[in-house]
Design a protein around this motif. Structure first.
Motif, mmCIF file in Angstrom:
data_model
loop_
_atom_site.group_PDB
_atom_site.id
_atom_site.type_symbol
_atom_site.label_atom_id
_atom_site.label_comp_id
_atom_site.label_asym_id
_atom_site.label_seq_id
_atom_site.Cartn_x
_atom_site.Cartn_y
_atom_site.Cartn_z
ATOM 1 N N ALA A 1 -5.132 13.037 -0.264
ATOM 2 C CA ALA A 1 -4.461 11.746 -0.149
ATOM 3 C C ALA A 1 -5.213 10.702 -0.977
ATOM 4 C CB ALA A 1 -4.393 11.312 1.310
ATOM 5 N N ARG A 2 -4.469 9.933 -1.736
ATOM 6 C CA ARG A 2 -5.042 8.843 -2.515
ATOM 7 C C ARG A 2 -4.344 7.553 -2.110
ATOM 8 N NH1 ARG A 2 -5.501 11.185 -8.725
ATOM 9 N NH2 ARG A 2 -6.970 12.879 -8.268
ATOM 10 N N HIS A 3 -5.115 6.584 -1.712
ATOM 11 C CA HIS A 3 -4.570 5.308 -1.278
ATOM 12 C C HIS A 3 -4.506 4.363 -2.475
ATOM 13 C CE1 HIS A 3 -4.804 6.243 3.075
ATOM 14 N NE2 HIS A 3 -5.836 6.991 2.698
ATOM 15 N N ARG A 4 -3.304 3.885 -2.752
ATOM 16 C CA ARG A 4 -3.083 2.980 -3.868
ATOM 17 C C ARG A 4 -2.479 1.687 -3.334
ATOM 18 N NH1 ARG A 4 -6.007 6.132 -5.774
ATOM 19 N NH2 ARG A 4 -5.692 7.474 -7.608
ATOM 20 N N HIS B 1 0.840 -1.193 0.000
ATOM 21 C CA HIS B 1 0.000 0.000 0.000
ATOM 22 C C HIS B 1 0.878 1.247 0.000
ATOM 23 C CE1 HIS B 1 -3.445 -2.587 0.996
ATOM 24 N NE2 HIS B 1 -2.601 -3.203 1.812
ATOM 25 N N VAL C 1 0.417 5.771 -0.082
ATOM 26 C CA VAL C 1 -0.441 6.951 -0.071
ATOM 27 C C VAL C 1 0.186 8.003 -0.969
ATOM 28 C CG1 VAL C 1 -1.500 8.753 1.321
ATOM 29 C CG2 VAL C 1 -1.251 6.442 2.256
ATOM 30 N N GLN C 2 -0.540 8.436 -1.982
ATOM 31 C CA GLN C 2 -0.067 9.467 -2.900
ATOM 32 C C GLN C 2 -0.892 10.727 -2.689
ATOM 33 O OE1 GLN C 2 -0.624 7.534 -6.695
ATOM 34 N NE2 GLN C 2 1.346 6.485 -6.597
ATOM 35 N N TYR C 3 -0.222 11.859 -2.774
ATOM 36 C CA TYR C 3 -0.904 13.136 -2.552
ATOM 37 C C TYR C 3 -1.002 13.888 -3.877
ATOM 38 C CZ TYR C 3 -0.342 12.273 2.416
ATOM 39 O OH TYR C 3 -0.417 11.717 3.671
#
Length: 830
Positions: free
Chosen positions: A73-76, A64, A66-68
């Motif tokens: 925040a986007r969880h990938r 997992h 977390v991209q910002y």
């Protein structure tokens, strides 16, 4: 206008047959690639071993991140292909959940029935060992004999027993992660499973062989209605829980890697195939319309407007392409089924991952193929409509030389684009990015060749003129024919050069990649002997080697995968002790003598993507998703041969499904001493480090790429044959006129041969230059040298195949045309 279009199709079957074949093949190929893409996105393996458990729980099977993006925040996440294990107390937690009636834990580990003489597995499918209690997950029952009661007994599934000819009471040799051990078969199950062999052990023996004390591989929970309660009970435990077909993803964790591969290959090769389809269809329609210039000139002369000409062509194309694309799209399902069988047979795709056969790939393929045909026809019609009606009749007799201004602009853009591709290939250092760029670059270059086909065709005029002096009447006629209408040859040069370029690139890009990996692995293996086996080298064999007389160092090498964020990198685990006496990865910064738990070496090719610097730290995830913070202690050059990341062996082996080493490199000791130490391990062999296994490109991905690109090459070959046959058949009146003025059949056939030879030479030269430039740039980026690995024999075979295609596609229709009496041939329609 519809009636006129139908009449055109009815009375010009030969002219449209080539376009029909091109459209059909294009739709079939694009459909097949679309199905592969859809399979990667939507398909899941059907559960087999877990079919009897409505709910299956394993460790967290994803990494997992977390991209910002713009402060949000986007969880990938990304699925991992190694099994993530659960703590053993998760069984009690799940069992205590309200509504749970039954909980069955499972242990999974590598275990194979092997031949006592060769050490090769007796099963035809991948094999795993389990504890007998977990047979209830399937459920699997005893059909003959009884369940294992002690550590020396096993139960074999019915399929494996039949294939290996094993019966109750037999003594068999089982190779697991440790030493090969003999067991007595006490039972055979009532059935076997597709794509996997099962060996069941007693619970104590399974725990010992699994090598994960205090952990379990999976939990099966009944009933399905307890799903919310189980989720709540496992709060705080990293887990993945699945029901329905999603259970197959947990049963076959490696399928996630194949799905990603199919998505990448389906999208990349599908796009390349579409680009080639556009070029091929455009070339076919261009030639077809050129052969109808007299017809269009007459229509213009009797007051048909340019708009009416375009509408006529549009209706012809739409009618033809609708039928061809529909049939081709439906044929694509049969084609992809054949490809699936090839992938499974080659081990490049698991048999348990089914194809996703929805309607959308066929619809999309038909739509884009029809669109490509319409654009190609309109582009060609644009030039026809630019001339005045009276001039149109003259143009039909002698086409003008040169290239339209808009075409020169398009060609220049393609040339600039190809130059940019070469620069990018030389700068990038990862095959994952370079492969699709290389294949796409060839298509861009082929587009430039298609646009500048007329100037290139002038080369055939030069060649035939040079040979006319000593080639007799046939060479003289070929020179005059080419000089009179070299544009006809331009439509032939484009697909033939594309066939040579794409074939050379497909074949030699993998030989360049594999050759560089082998060279690096060979150069970097400095130990005297390399030990390998059909199922790897177990740790007990390495211990025996280290105790052999004279052996100073035995370095285990195990291959795996690590993750940085969502990006995946090849990793190798190596024994750190005295590593430099057996392996030399080409260290250019730092030292591998400092390699220890918590440290790593990084290849220079991958250092940029990993943002790695000497002395810096990397937050990696190991093969099973376990986090590992490591400090970079070395940078090395031979990344193709030894992987992107080097880690201590024990750290890697503890987090992969099969901890057996792929090879053990030995320094010191005689061959006899090493062979004596391996006597208790059937199948293990020691040999010189001539070509040890390398951490090169994934074999499955390479196989899929080669098969799909082979279809692209076949499609291009169809285009070559199609175009040449159309070009030859469209010359009936010309050849009949030559016969009427006294030219013999043999002289006409000689003229066709000389023309074909000139076209082949030009096309092969252009295609070879495109491929050579692409391969050289690829080799610079990947291996650091502009010299790709090209097998001379392979190149000669490609050239001979291209020449054979060109000759066959000219000779056969040429003979058919010459069978028609000249008086009848001169009276035939164009």
């Amino acid at each position: 206008m519809i009636g006129l279009a139908l009449n055109s199709l009815r009375f010009r079957k030969a002219a449209f047959a080539g376009a029909f074949i091109a459209l059909w093949a294009a739709a079939a190929l694009v459909t097949a690639c679309g199905v592969l893409l859809q399979t990667g996105v939507a398909s899941s393996p059907h559960p087999q071993r877990y079919a009897g458990a409505p709910i299956v729980v394993t460790g967290d099977q994803s990494v997992h991140v977390v991209q910002y993006h713009k402060g949000h925040a986007r969880h990938r996440s990304r699925a991992i292909d190694q099994r993530a294990w659960l703590p053993e107390d998760a069984v009690a937690k799940a069992a205590a959940a309200p509504g749970v009636q039954k909980v069955v834990p499972e242990l999974s580990f590598p275990a194979d029935l092997v031949s006592p003489s060769s050490g090769r597995p007796l099963a035809s499918t991948p094999s795993l060992g389990h504890d007998w209690d977990s047979a209830a997950l399937t459920p699997m029952r005893i059909a003959q004999g009884r369940a294992p009661a002690n550590t020396g007994e096993i139960v074999v599934d019915a399929g494996t027993a039949a294939h290996a000819r094993v019966h109750v009471g037999d003594t068999v040799l089982v190779q697991s992660a440790g030493s090969p051990t003999r067991y007595t078969v006490t039972g055979v199950t009532d059935r076997g499973l597709r794509g996997q062999a099962l060996l069941y052990f007693s619970a104590p023996e399974a725990r010992r062989l699994a090598g994960h004390p205090g952990q379990i591989a999976a939990i099966g929970v009944t009933p399905a209605s307890a799903l919310p309660a189980v989720r709540d009970a496992l709060h705080g435990v990293p887990y993945t829980i699945r029901t329905g077909d999603g259970r197959g993803e947990l049963e076959f964790p490696a399928a996630s890697g194949y799905r990603v591969m199919l998505i990448s290959m389906g999208a990349t090769v599908g796009g390349i195939s579409l680009g080639i389809a556009v070029l091929v269809v455009a070339g076919t329609f261009t030639l077809s319309i050129q052969q109808r210039l007299r017809e269009f000139a007459l229509l213009r002369a009797v007051a048909a407007s340019p708009k009416q000409i375009r509408r006529l062509l549009s209706r012809e194309v739409l009618l033809l392409s609708a039928v061809a694309a529909t049939i081709g799209a439906l044929s694509g399902f049969g084609l992809v089924a054949l490809m699936h069988r090839l992938f499974v047979a080659a081990g490049a795709m698991p048999a348990t991952l089914p194809l996703s056969l929805g309607p959308f790939p066929a619809i999309a393929a038909a739509a884009v193929t029809m669109g490509a045909a319409w654009v190609a026809a309109q582009t060609t019609a644009w030039r026809v409509n630019r001339v005045r009606p009276v001039e149109a009749l003259g143009e039909a007799v002698r086409p003008p030389a040169g290239t339209a201004s808009w075409a020169r602009v398009v060609g220049a853009v393609c040339c600039v684009g190809f130059a940019g591709v070469l620069i990018v290939l030389g700068v990038l250092h990862t095959e994952k990015a370079d492969l699709p760029i290389a294949f796409g670059g060839v298509v861009v270059a082929a587009a430039a060749v298609a646009v500048f086909g007329a100037p290139l065709a002038r080369g055939t005029v030069v060649l035939t003129r040079l040979t006319a002096r000593w080639s007799g009447v046939g060479g003289y006629l070929a020179a005059e024919s080419n000089r009179a209408d070299h544009r006809r040859l331009a439509a032939v040069i484009a697909p033939l050069s594309l066939a040579v370029a794409i074939t050379c690139t497909v074949v030699f890009v993998y030989s360049t990649l594999g050759g560089a990996a082998r060279d690096q692995a060979r150069s970097g293996t400095v130990g005297g002997l390399v030990v390998t086996g059909p199922l790897g080298v177990p740790a007990d064999a390495t211990a025996a080697l280290r105790g052999a007389p004279g052996v100073q160092v035995a370095t285990e090498v195990v291959h795996s995968t690590v993750y940085l964020g969502r990006d995946r990198y090849r990793a190798a685990g190596v024994t750190p002790e005295q590593l430099t006496r057996t392996l030399d990865p080409g260290v250019r910064g730092g030292s591998l003598s400092a390699l220890a738990p918590g440290t790593a070496g990084v290849s220079r090719n991958s250092a940029g993507a990993l943002h790695a610097r000497l002395g810096g730290t990397l937050d990696l995830r190991l093969g099973d998703g376990t986090p590992a913070k490591v400090r970079v202690v070395a940078l090395y050059d031979r990344g193709l041969g030894f992987g992107d990341v080097l880690l201590p062996h024990d750290q890697v082996a503890a987090h992969i499904d099969d901890p057996r080493a792929s090879e053990v490199v030995v320094s010191g000791g005689s061959r006899a001493a090493v062979d004596a130490a391996l006597r208790a391990f059937p199948g293990l062999k020691a040999g010189p480090p001539s070509a040890p296994p390398a951490a090169g490109p994934d074999g499955g991905s390479s196989t899929v790429n080669l098969v799909i690109m082979a279809l692209v090459v076949a499609f291009t070959g169809i285009a070559v044959v199609n175009t040449l046959a159309m070009a030859t058949s469209g010359r009936r009146r010309e050849l009949a006129l030559l016969r009427l003025v006294g030219t013999e059949r043999s002289q006409v056939r000689a003229m066709l041969r000389w023309e074909t030879l000139a076209v082949t030479v030009i096309a092969v030269a252009v295609g070879s230059l495109i491929a050579l430039a692409t391969l050289a740039a690829f080799s610079v980026g990947i291996a650091g040298t502009p010299l790709p690995h090209v097998q001379p024999l392979g190149y000669v075979l490609i050239v001979l195949a291209a020449a054979g295609l060109a000759w066959g596609a000219t000779a056969v229709p040429g003979r058919n045309v010459l069978r028609t009496p000249p008086v009848e041939g001169i009276a035939l329609r164009e």
